[in-house]
Design an enzyme around this catalytic site. Structure first.
Site, PDB file in Angstrom:
ATOM      1  N   LYS A 107       0.846  -1.238  -0.162  1.00 35.87           N
ATOM      2  CA  LYS A 107      -0.079   0.087   0.004  1.00 35.87           C
ATOM      3  C   LYS A 107       0.726   1.196  -0.276  1.00 35.87           C
ATOM      4  CE  LYS A 107      -1.672   1.488   4.080  1.00 35.87           C
ATOM      5  NZ  LYS A 107      -1.121   2.942   4.398  1.00 35.87           N
ATOM      6  N   ASN A 108       1.735   1.205   0.901  1.00 35.93           N
ATOM      7  CA  ASN A 108       2.629   2.446   1.147  1.00 35.93           C
ATOM      8  C   ASN A 108       3.581   2.720  -0.024  1.00 35.93           C
ATOM      9  OD1 ASN A 108       1.170   3.067   3.259  1.00 35.93           O
ATOM     10  ND2 ASN A 108       2.879   2.602   4.800  1.00 35.93           N
ATOM     11  N   CYS A 156      -4.803  12.476  12.573  1.00 39.74           N
ATOM     12  CA  CYS A 156      -5.496  11.131  12.443  1.00 39.74           C
ATOM     13  C   CYS A 156      -5.393  10.411  14.068  1.00 39.74           C
ATOM     14  CB  CYS A 156      -5.046  10.436  11.504  1.00 39.74           C
ATOM     15  SG  CYS A 156      -3.482   9.620  11.763  1.00 39.74           S
ATOM     16  N   ARG A 186       0.405  14.693  12.772  1.00 34.66           N
ATOM     17  CA  ARG A 186       0.975  14.553  11.414  1.00 34.66           C
ATOM     18  C   ARG A 186       1.009  15.644  10.678  1.00 34.66           C
ATOM     19  NH1 ARG A 186      -1.003   8.701   9.555  1.00 34.66           N
ATOM     20  NH2 ARG A 186       0.930   8.816   8.311  1.00 34.66           N
ATOM     21  N   PRO A 187       1.795  16.561  11.064  1.00 32.12           N
ATOM     22  CA  PRO A 187       1.913  18.161  10.506  1.00 32.12           C
ATOM     23  C   PRO A 187       2.571  17.672   8.750  1.00 32.12           C
ATOM     24  CG  PRO A 187       3.674  18.109  12.050  1.00 32.12           C
ATOM     25  CD  PRO A 187       2.680  16.679  12.116  1.00 32.12           C
ATOM     26  N   VAL A 188       2.565  18.615   7.939  1.00 32.03           N
ATOM     27  CA  VAL A 188       2.986  18.598   6.593  1.00 32.03           C
ATOM     28  C   VAL A 188       4.146  19.776   6.308  1.00 32.03           C
ATOM     29  CG1 VAL A 188       1.172  17.022   5.656  1.00 32.03           C
ATOM     30  CG2 VAL A 188       0.878  19.707   5.467  1.00 32.03           C
ATOM     31  N   ASP A 189       4.520  20.144   7.504  1.00 36.87           N
ATOM     32  CA  ASP A 189       5.217  21.502   7.699  1.00 36.87           C
ATOM     33  C   ASP A 189       6.794  21.133   6.633  1.00 36.87           C
ATOM     34  OD1 ASP A 189       5.723  19.644   9.817  1.00 36.87           O
ATOM     35  OD2 ASP A 189       7.412  21.041  10.424  1.00 36.87           O
ATOM     36  N   ASP A 233       5.097   1.003  11.964  1.00 40.72           N
ATOM     37  CA  ASP A 233       3.877   0.269  11.361  1.00 40.72           C
ATOM     38  C   ASP A 233       4.010  -1.253  11.636  1.00 40.72           C
ATOM     39  OD1 ASP A 233       3.177   2.549  10.158  1.00 40.72           O
ATOM     40  OD2 ASP A 233       3.700   1.923   8.045  1.00 40.72           O
ATOM     41  N   ILE A 240       7.905   7.523  16.684  1.00 44.40           N
ATOM     42  CA  ILE A 240       7.603   8.174  15.298  1.00 44.40           C
ATOM     43  C   ILE A 240       6.331   8.823  15.588  1.00 44.40           C
ATOM     44  CG2 ILE A 240       7.024   7.835  12.904  1.00 44.40           C
ATOM     45  CD1 ILE A 240      10.101   7.058  13.638  1.00 44.40           C
ATOM     46  N   ARG A 296      -8.430  -0.697   4.741  1.00 43.96           N
ATOM     47  CA  ARG A 296      -7.466   0.282   3.961  1.00 43.96           C
ATOM     48  C   ARG A 296      -6.048  -0.465   3.549  1.00 43.96           C
ATOM     49  NH1 ARG A 296      -5.345   4.410   7.671  1.00 43.96           N
ATOM     50  NH2 ARG A 296      -4.175   4.588   5.779  1.00 43.96           N
TER      51      ARG A 296
HETATM   52  C1  LIG Z   1       1.293   6.174   3.193  1.00 42.32           C
HETATM   53  C2  LIG Z   1       2.689   5.951   3.871  1.00 42.32           C
HETATM   54  O1  LIG Z   1       3.593   5.653   3.400  1.00 42.32           O
HETATM   55  N1  LIG Z   1       2.202   6.110   5.373  1.00 42.32           N
HETATM   56  C3  LIG Z   1       3.603   5.835   5.983  1.00 42.32           C
HETATM   57  C4  LIG Z   1       4.398   6.978   6.232  1.00 42.32           C
HETATM   58  O2  LIG Z   1       3.588   8.174   6.779  1.00 42.32           O
HETATM   59  P1  LIG Z   1       4.291   9.610   6.778  1.00 42.32           P
HETATM   60  O3  LIG Z   1       4.711   9.756   5.446  1.00 42.32           O
HETATM   61  O4  LIG Z   1       3.135  10.412   6.960  1.00 42.32           O
HETATM   62  O5  LIG Z   1       5.188   9.612   7.847  1.00 42.32           O
HETATM   63  P2  LIG Z   1       6.305  10.477   8.069  1.00 42.32           P
HETATM   64  O6  LIG Z   1       7.393   9.754   7.909  1.00 42.32           O
HETATM   65  O7  LIG Z   1       6.140  11.816   7.150  1.00 42.32           O
HETATM   66  O8  LIG Z   1       6.353  11.001   9.537  1.00 42.32           O
HETATM   67  C5  LIG Z   1       7.248  10.860  10.563  1.00 42.32           C
HETATM   68  C6  LIG Z   1       7.345  11.710  11.750  1.00 42.32           C
HETATM   69  O9  LIG Z   1       7.622  13.158  11.148  1.00 42.32           O
HETATM   70  C7  LIG Z   1       6.552  14.007  11.370  1.00 42.32           C
HETATM   71  N2  LIG Z   1       6.169  15.006  10.295  1.00 42.32           N
HETATM   72  C8  LIG Z   1       6.319  14.526   9.198  1.00 42.32           C
HETATM   73  C9  LIG Z   1       6.166  15.350   8.076  1.00 42.32           C
HETATM   74  C10 LIG Z   1       6.214  16.768   8.368  1.00 42.32           C
HETATM   75  O10 LIG Z   1       6.005  17.528   7.385  1.00 42.32           O
HETATM   76  N3  LIG Z   1       6.308  17.047   9.606  1.00 42.32           N
HETATM   77  C11 LIG Z   1       6.352  16.247  10.601  1.00 42.32           C
HETATM   78  O11 LIG Z   1       6.496  16.599  11.698  1.00 42.32           O
HETATM   79  C12 LIG Z   1       5.343  13.161  11.552  1.00 42.32           C
HETATM   80  O12 LIG Z   1       4.246  13.662  12.384  1.00 42.32           O
HETATM   81  C13 LIG Z   1       5.896  11.866  12.263  1.00 42.32           C
HETATM   82  O13 LIG Z   1       6.061  12.112  13.546  1.00 42.32           O
HETATM   83  O14 LIG Z   1       5.577   6.778   6.931  1.00 42.32           O
HETATM   84  C14 LIG Z   1       5.281   6.499   8.376  1.00 42.32           C
HETATM   85  C15 LIG Z   1       6.624   6.279   9.124  1.00 42.32           C
HETATM   86  O15 LIG Z   1       7.363   5.084   8.680  1.00 42.32           O
HETATM   87  C16 LIG Z   1       4.398   5.156   8.290  1.00 42.32           C
HETATM   88  O16 LIG Z   1       4.109   4.876   9.517  1.00 42.32           O
HETATM   89  C17 LIG Z   1       3.201   5.339   7.383  1.00 42.32           C
HETATM   90  O17 LIG Z   1       2.619   4.069   7.404  1.00 42.32           O
HETATM   91  C1  LIG Z   2      -0.067   4.865   9.303  1.00 40.61           C
HETATM   92  C2  LIG Z   2      -0.389   4.019   8.230  1.00 40.61           C
HETATM   93  O1  LIG Z   2      -0.600   4.590   6.816  1.00 40.61           O
HETATM   94  P1  LIG Z   2      -1.189   6.132   6.634  1.00 40.61           P
HETATM   95  O2  LIG Z   2       0.230   6.829   6.533  1.00 40.61           O
HETATM   96  O3  LIG Z   2      -1.630   5.917   5.292  1.00 40.61           O
HETATM   97  O4  LIG Z   2      -2.055   6.569   7.745  1.00 40.61           O
HETATM   98  C3  LIG Z   2       0.059   2.471   7.969  1.00 40.61           C
HETATM   99  O5  LIG Z   2       0.274   2.198   6.980  1.00 40.61           O
HETATM  100  O6  LIG Z   2       0.381   1.955   8.983  1.00 40.61           O
END
Ligand SMILES: CC(=O)N[C@H]1[C@@H](OP(=O)(O)OP(=O)(O)OC[C@H]2O[C@@H](n3ccc(=O)[nH]c3=O)[C@H](O)[C@@H]2O)O[C@H](CO)[C@@H](O)[C@@H]1O
Ligand SMILES: C=C(OP(=O)(O)O)C(=O)O
Length: 420
Positions: A22-23, A117, A122-125, A307, A329, A399
């Site tokens: 999926k990821n 969630c 989970r910010p996107v900064d 995960d 994480i 999912r």
């Molecule tokens: C669809 C997908 O592939 N999802 C995976 C992806 O989620 P995702 O891509 O959301 O996870 P990230 O690696 O970005 O997040 C890691 C950490 O960085 C923080 N963060 C991230 C982005 C940002 O802009 N700012 C910030 O602070 C997040 O809140 C978290 O604490 O990687 C995670 C970590 O391996 C997995 O658990 C998820 O299953």
């Molecule tokens: C947290 C997960 O997915 P998502 O980043 O899509 O929420 C996951 O695959 O365990």
């Protein structure tokens, strides 16, 4: 909402086919926005998240054909809408991965902020700061990210991530392929899904060096073309079925799974008394003797995957001795703990760490699933427990786990889905 009923105590034996990840599939689908294609993804899993990404890309104007028999996704066409609406983005955070490709190719995008969630804020900064370093102007208005590239083009830059982020690495990697000049991504995530995305982008004509390392160098300005790419097998699904073999004292062949993708998960499972052997076609995971407690801390790849934390905790509830499980994480990824305790698990948790003291047997109980990996950890516990477990609210499971009851039933589990 569907429920799953399990009668536990049966050792699982046989072969489980591991699906495409999926990821990996979600960013690969977003990459289709970078060219008119077609992009053909093989080994495509049949999951709710794939359907959500298909709906998102379709409303952007792409044609997405999911052939579930051939297990292919064929994506083609150009975007006619540059907006990713709240109603789709709120269902799945990976929707934010359309931002980089749309901005790089069309010079602008409007994407709903994904929001928090169950597992954390989970910010996107990091995504947004990285795109700004590529020259984008970014504003947040009315819950939407509005981004523009001056003169319609991003330009390459050296981006040092202050923290490893899978999603930010993917967004920036895709955007950099079409930016003018060279981009370097330093402290990039090294998860196998990132390498899979990079390999697919190379097949589409991108120029990327450093694949599989923490520094990715991208020579931008390429015009990307049609390609066919096989989606990497799902290492988290493989790890989950490895726990199913171990928790039931059975032996499963995980067809298609790759040892190098399990990273620390395979090492820790071996330390706790599980046999993990590589074969020509996958991995065989068995447990003949008792389980021992083991300490783990979640980390970016190749460290222990967050995960896999909930599934490993379920396994440790029946191991001999204590295990300390630390989640680094996500700030709120212990929601399975109270539910496992309802089944007789002995767990104390405070802040980011949980101490699990193994018990000889779990007992079946009605439990509530909260997020994807928490849901499957309760199924694992149910497989080992005495008596009947009902896992309520299983929609998260669909999912990310393809046909989970069928796969488990085929190797001996007594499991069935109850419609609402
Ligand atoms: C669809 C997908 O592939 N999802 C995976 C992806 O989620 P995702 O891509 O959301 O996870 P990230 O690696 O970005 O997040 C890691 C950490 O960085 C923080 N963060 C991230 C982005 C940002 O802009 N700012 C910030 O602070 C997040 O809140 C978290 O604490 O990687 C995670 C970590 O391996 C997995 O658990 C998820 O299953
Ligand atoms: C947290 C997960 O997915 P998502 O980043 O899509 O929420 C996951 O695959 O365990």
């Amino acid at each position: 909402m569907d429920r799953i009923r399990i009668r536990g105590g049966v050792p699982l034996n046989g072969t489980v086919p591991i699906s495409g990840a999926k990821n990996a599939a979600l960013p690969l689908m977003a990459a289709a926005l970078l060219s008119d294609g077609p992009l053909v993804l093989t080994n495509a899993p049949d999951l709710a998240d794939i359907e959500t990404m298909r709906a998102l890309l379709t409303q952007h104007g792409l044609t997405v054909v999911h052939d579930k028999v051939a297990r292919t996704l064929t994506l083609s066409g150009a975007a006619t809408s540059l907006e990713a609406p709240y109603d789709i983005v709120r269902k799945m955070r990976a929707s934010v991965l359309v931002l980089g490709p749309l901005l790089a190719r069309y010079g602008q995008a409007r994407v709903s902020l994904p929001g928090g969630c169950a597992i954390g804020t989970r910010p996107v900064d990091l995504h947004l700061k990285g795109l700004e370093q590529l020259g984008a102007e970014v504003e947040i208005t009315a819950g939407y990210i509005e981004a523009r590239a001056p003169q319609g083009k991003l330009r390459g830059a050296r981006i040092i991530f202050p923290q490893v982020s899978v999603g930010a690495t993917e967004n920036l990697l895709m955007a950099a392929c079409l930016a003018e000049g060279e981009t370097e991504l330093v402290n990039a995530a090294q998860e196998p899904e990132i390498s899979d995305l990079a390999m697919c982008l190379m097949r589409m004509g991108a120029r990327i060096e450093g694949i599989g390392t923490g520094t990715l160098r991208i020579e931008g300005g390429a015009t990307l073309r049609a390609a066919t790419h096989p989606i990497v097998p799902d290492r988290i699904e493989a790890g989950t079925y490895a726990c199913a073999a171990a928790i039931t004292g059975g032996s499963l062949h995980l067809e298609g799974a790759r040892l190098e993708h399990l990273g620390a998960v395979a090492r820790v499972m071996r330390d706790s008394g599980v046999d993990v052997a590589e074969t020509n076609t996958g991995l065989t995971v068995s447990r003949l003797n008792g389980l021992r407690g083991a300490d783990v801390m979640t980390e970016p790849f190749p460290g222990f995957a967050t995960d896999m934390q909930a599934q490993f905790m379920a396994l440790m509830t029946v191991a001999e001795g204590a295990s300390m499980i630390t989640e680094t994480i996500f700030e709120n990824r212990f929601m399975h703990v109270p539910e496992l305790m309802r089944m007789g698990a002995r767990i104390n948790f405070h802040g980011t760490s949980a101490i699990v003291r193994g018990v000889p047997k779990l007992s079946g109980a009605p439990v509530m699933a909260t997020d994807l990996r928490a849901s499957v950890s309760l199924i694992l516990a149910g497989l080992a427990a005495e008596g009947e477990t009902i896992v309520n609210r299983v929609y998260h499971l669909d999912r990310g786990y393809e046909h989970v009851e069928q796969k488990l039933a085929a190797v001996g589990a007594q499991i069935e889905r109850l419609a609402n």
